[in-house]
Design a protein around this motif. Structure first.
Motif, PDB file in Angstrom:
ATOM      1  N   PHE A 279       0.831  -1.203   0.000  1.00  0.00           N
ATOM      2  CA  PHE A 279       0.000   0.000   0.000  1.00  0.00           C
ATOM      3  C   PHE A 279       0.867   1.255   0.000  1.00  0.00           C
ATOM      4  O   PHE A 279       0.643   2.180  -0.790  1.00  0.00           O
ATOM      5  CB  PHE A 279      -0.915   0.005   1.232  1.00  0.00           C
ATOM      6  N   GLU A 280       1.841   1.296   0.878  1.00  0.00           N
ATOM      7  CA  GLU A 280       2.631   2.512   1.045  1.00  0.00           C
ATOM      8  C   GLU A 280       3.476   2.835  -0.184  1.00  0.00           C
ATOM      9  O   GLU A 280       3.601   4.001  -0.570  1.00  0.00           O
ATOM     10  CB  GLU A 280       3.523   2.374   2.280  1.00  0.00           C
ATOM     11  N   ILE A 281       4.051   1.788  -0.805  1.00  0.00           N
ATOM     12  CA  ILE A 281       4.975   2.011  -1.919  1.00  0.00           C
ATOM     13  C   ILE A 281       4.263   2.025  -3.265  1.00  0.00           C
ATOM     14  O   ILE A 281       4.449   2.945  -4.074  1.00  0.00           O
ATOM     15  CB  ILE A 281       6.080   0.932  -1.917  1.00  0.00           C
ATOM     16  N   LYS A 282       3.452   1.004  -3.510  1.00  0.00           N
ATOM     17  CA  LYS A 282       2.907   0.804  -4.850  1.00  0.00           C
ATOM     18  C   LYS A 282       1.508   1.399  -5.045  1.00  0.00           C
ATOM     19  O   LYS A 282       1.136   1.725  -6.171  1.00  0.00           O
ATOM     20  CB  LYS A 282       2.858  -0.698  -5.170  1.00  0.00           C
ATOM     21  N   ILE A 283       0.709   1.497  -3.991  1.00  0.00           N
ATOM     22  CA  ILE A 283      -0.660   1.995  -4.164  1.00  0.00           C
ATOM     23  C   ILE A 283      -0.740   3.466  -3.763  1.00  0.00           C
ATOM     24  O   ILE A 283      -0.835   4.352  -4.616  1.00  0.00           O
ATOM     25  CB  ILE A 283      -1.668   1.139  -3.370  1.00  0.00           C
ATOM     26  N   ASN A 284      -0.681   3.744  -2.465  1.00  0.00           N
ATOM     27  CA  ASN A 284      -0.749   5.140  -2.034  1.00  0.00           C
ATOM     28  C   ASN A 284       0.441   5.941  -2.539  1.00  0.00           C
ATOM     29  O   ASN A 284       0.299   7.116  -2.911  1.00  0.00           O
ATOM     30  CB  ASN A 284      -0.824   5.221  -0.506  1.00  0.00           C
ATOM     31  N   GLY A 285       1.604   5.315  -2.580  1.00  0.00           N
ATOM     32  CA  GLY A 285       2.789   6.023  -3.062  1.00  0.00           C
ATOM     33  C   GLY A 285       2.650   6.463  -4.507  1.00  0.00           C
ATOM     34  O   GLY A 285       2.944   7.613  -4.861  1.00  0.00           O
ATOM     35  N   GLN A 286       2.190   5.557  -5.367  1.00  0.00           N
ATOM     36  CA  GLN A 286       2.049   5.896  -6.782  1.00  0.00           C
ATOM     37  C   GLN A 286       0.891   6.858  -7.017  1.00  0.00           C
ATOM     38  O   GLN A 286       0.968   7.732  -7.889  1.00  0.00           O
ATOM     39  CB  GLN A 286       1.883   4.621  -7.607  1.00  0.00           C
ATOM     40  N   LEU A 287      -0.186   6.700  -6.250  1.00  0.00           N
ATOM     41  CA  LEU A 287      -1.296   7.641  -6.384  1.00  0.00           C
ATOM     42  C   LEU A 287      -0.860   9.049  -5.985  1.00  0.00           C
ATOM     43  O   LEU A 287      -1.208  10.032  -6.650  1.00  0.00           O
ATOM     44  CB  LEU A 287      -2.482   7.179  -5.532  1.00  0.00           C
ATOM     45  N   CYS A 288      -0.084   9.153  -4.918  1.00  0.00           N
ATOM     46  CA  CYS A 288       0.421  10.470  -4.506  1.00  0.00           C
ATOM     47  C   CYS A 288       1.330  11.069  -5.580  1.00  0.00           C
ATOM     48  O   CYS A 288       1.295  12.280  -5.827  1.00  0.00           O
ATOM     49  CB  CYS A 288       1.177  10.355  -3.183  1.00  0.00           C
ATOM     50  N   SER A 289       2.128  10.222  -6.222  1.00  0.00           N
ATOM     51  CA  SER A 289       2.988  10.718  -7.300  1.00  0.00           C
ATOM     52  C   SER A 289       2.155  11.273  -8.445  1.00  0.00           C
ATOM     53  O   SER A 289       2.498  12.294  -9.052  1.00  0.00           O
ATOM     54  CB  SER A 289       3.896   9.595  -7.807  1.00  0.00           C
TER      55      SER A 289
END
Length: 294
Positions: A279-289
């Motif tokens: 979640f932190e790297i691939k989901i929320n992280g990419q969405l934030c990017s």
């Protein structure tokens, strides 16, 4: 265990082309050093990256399978690493241990009654020098689920990963009866974990139903992405609550020397930690990017 039988049914020309992805050095080295474990009847065979049977002594069935399905095995290995690159943080979380073991990763396939198309895969890493002499010392680093005919995952694979936690919890209960000296002393912990798990499953299902199954960034506004990010973050919070409870349980088990059972709880904690990192790297992280990188 029927992975050899089911994989033997597949032909390379029937498998979809994998997406074009540029692997970094970690994933390239894992692919190069990936060992497969596949079952044929009651026997689990360990295959080297070049498909030499390391253990046990091969029979004609496994030898013939390797000769005929070499290209399919290549595809399976590539599919495994492609899926890990996109839908998992497992390699990122465990990169230190993997690199210390010269990128040797074991992928144990378990076919999921799908005609050879869908697999649960458990991953381990091990020192190359001690693989034969101390195979049981392998380090569990997580699990994933792949579909050889469908690369893209609905809801980023979240629902399947969360639902698998229920199956793993049921296995924990069975192990508790086998491995614990005084299982009833921990009744309150089992109840708490079950309650947190039920909340996670129920709430995540409700949240996912409100989200698009696949994220088409060209069709989503910045406001859409903000809302989607918040919803996935809410699911992560339920995971963290469950993770904290499991950590407390694990610590108590070690304190009371219930080590035979504690190692299964440690594996459960590892899967939870990997999922939180996803979640932190691939989901929320990419969405934030996507949201803030424009």
């Amino acid at each position: 265990m029927n992975e050899v039988q089911e994989l033997a049914k597949l032909d390379l020309e029937d498998l979809p082309e994998l997406p074009a992805i540029c692997f970094d050095d970690l994933r390239q080295n894992v692919l190069k050093n990936l060992h497969l474990e596949v079952g044929a009847g009651p026997v689990l065979y360990l295959l080297s990256p070049s498909y030499t049977v390391i253990n046990p002594t091969p029979n004609e069935i496994i030898s013939d399978f390797i000769r005929r399905k070499n290209e399919v095995l290549n595809y399976v290995k590539e599919s495994i690493v492609y899926n890990l690159a996109v839908y998992s943080a497992l390699l990122d979380v465990n990169s230190y241990f993997i690199e210390q073991n010269h990128f040797l990763v074991l992928a144990r396939l378990r076919e999921r009654d799908s005609g050879g198309k869908r697999y649960e895969i458990k991953f381990y890493t091990h020192s190359p020098r001690e693989l034969l002499t101390n195979y049981t010392d392998k380090i569990y680093i997580g699990r994933d689920f792949i579909d050889l005919l469908q690369f893209q995952r609905k809801y980023l694979g979240v629902r399947e990963l969360i639902d698998s936690l229920k199956d793993q919890y049921d296995n924990l209960i069975d192990r508790a009866q086998e491995k614990m000296r005084h299982p009833f002393r921990y009744k309150s912990f089992f109840q708490e974990i079950q309650e947190y798990l039920s909340d996670l499953i129920n709430e995540s299902h409700n949240i996912l139903q409100s989200l698009p199954p696949y994220l088409d960034y060209d069709q989503l506004s910045n406001r859409d992405l903000v809302d989607i990010n918040a919803q996935y973050r809410s699911i992560k919070h339920y995971l963290i609550e469950l993770y904290d409870e499991v950590c407390e349980f694990e610590n108590l088990l070690h304190f009371r020397r219930e080590t035979e059972f504690a190692r299964y709880v440690t594996k459960y904690k590892k899967d939870l930690g990997n999922l939180i990192a996803y979640f932190e790297i691939k989901i929320n992280g990419q969405l934030c990017s996507r949201i803030y990188g424009k």
